[in-house]
Design a protein around this motif. Structure first.
Motif, PDB file in Angstrom:
ATOM      1  N   TYR A  64     -23.640  38.133 -17.373  1.00  0.00           N
ATOM      2  CA  TYR A  64     -24.080  36.765 -17.238  1.00  0.00           C
ATOM      3  C   TYR A  64     -24.373  36.517 -15.812  1.00  0.00           C
ATOM      4  N   GLN A  65     -24.863  35.237 -15.627  1.00  0.00           N
ATOM      5  CA  GLN A  65     -25.082  34.524 -14.326  1.00  0.00           C
ATOM      6  C   GLN A  65     -23.872  33.550 -14.283  1.00  0.00           C
ATOM      7  N   TYR A  66     -23.129  33.204 -13.141  1.00  0.00           N
ATOM      8  CA  TYR A  66     -22.389  32.076 -13.112  1.00  0.00           C
ATOM      9  C   TYR A  66     -22.861  31.242 -11.932  1.00  0.00           C
ATOM     10  N   LEU A  67     -22.997  30.029 -12.476  1.00  0.00           N
ATOM     11  CA  LEU A  67     -23.323  28.845 -11.450  1.00  0.00           C
ATOM     12  C   LEU A  67     -22.120  27.848 -11.148  1.00  0.00           C
ATOM     13  N   GLU A  68     -21.720  27.577 -10.227  1.00  0.00           N
ATOM     14  CA  GLU A  68     -20.555  26.799 -10.045  1.00  0.00           C
ATOM     15  C   GLU A  68     -20.911  25.314  -9.012  1.00  0.00           C
ATOM     16  N   TYR A  69     -20.537  24.402  -9.724  1.00  0.00           N
ATOM     17  CA  TYR A  69     -20.771  23.181  -8.811  1.00  0.00           C
ATOM     18  C   TYR A  69     -19.440  22.264  -8.683  1.00  0.00           C
ATOM     19  N   GLY A  70     -18.666  22.526  -7.605  1.00  0.00           N
ATOM     20  CA  GLY A  70     -17.972  21.858  -7.231  1.00  0.00           C
ATOM     21  C   GLY A  70     -16.387  22.226  -7.750  1.00  0.00           C
ATOM     22  N   SER A  71     -15.581  20.998  -7.691  1.00  0.00           N
ATOM     23  CA  SER A  71     -14.235  21.029  -8.544  1.00  0.00           C
ATOM     24  C   SER A  71     -13.884  19.391  -8.697  1.00  0.00           C
TER      25      SER A  71
END
Length: 120
Positions: A64-71
């Motif tokens: 899978y591809q994981y994209l993370e946007y902040g917290s």
């Protein structure tokens, strides 16, 4: 399954472009990842549910591809357009074969049933 959204005639012409372009870059970034990968997980730091989704996929041996946007403390404005785009108010956002399937609980259910479905 349409969900209620304002019809264009109910939006003043002076703000239509602003609405249409709000967060377009982050939505396009996620769309590109969804187009390029079988499975995409969109999440944020400090939230245990995106971590759980990734662990489920790791345990199932699925790439899978994981994209993370902040917290919780940052990048809310970058995440908001993704919520508006999908209609899903929590993270993670999980896409399988180009189809939005929901969050971590939904992913767990599909893995348990052996049905990660979706169409390409």
């Amino acid at each position: 399954m349409p969900r209620p959204i304002l019809h264009e005639v109910q939006i003043h012409p002076a703000v239509r472009d602003k609405i249409a372009s709000h967060g377009a870059r982050v939505v396009q970034e996620v769309q590109a990842a969804v187009d390029a990968n079988e499975i995409v997980v969109v999440g944020m730091r400090m939230n245990p549910h995106p971590r759980r989704a990734r662990k489920l996929l790791d345990a199932a041996g699925l790439a899978y591809q994981y994209l993370e946007y902040g917290s919780y403390l940052s990048q809310y404005r970058r995440r908001l357009p993704l919520k508006l785009w999908t209609g899903w108010t929590t993270f993670p956002l999980v896409f399988v074969k180009g189809v939005f399937i929901g969050g971590a609980d939904d992913l767990a259910r599909l893995i348990a049933n052996g049905d990660l479905g979706g169409k390409r």
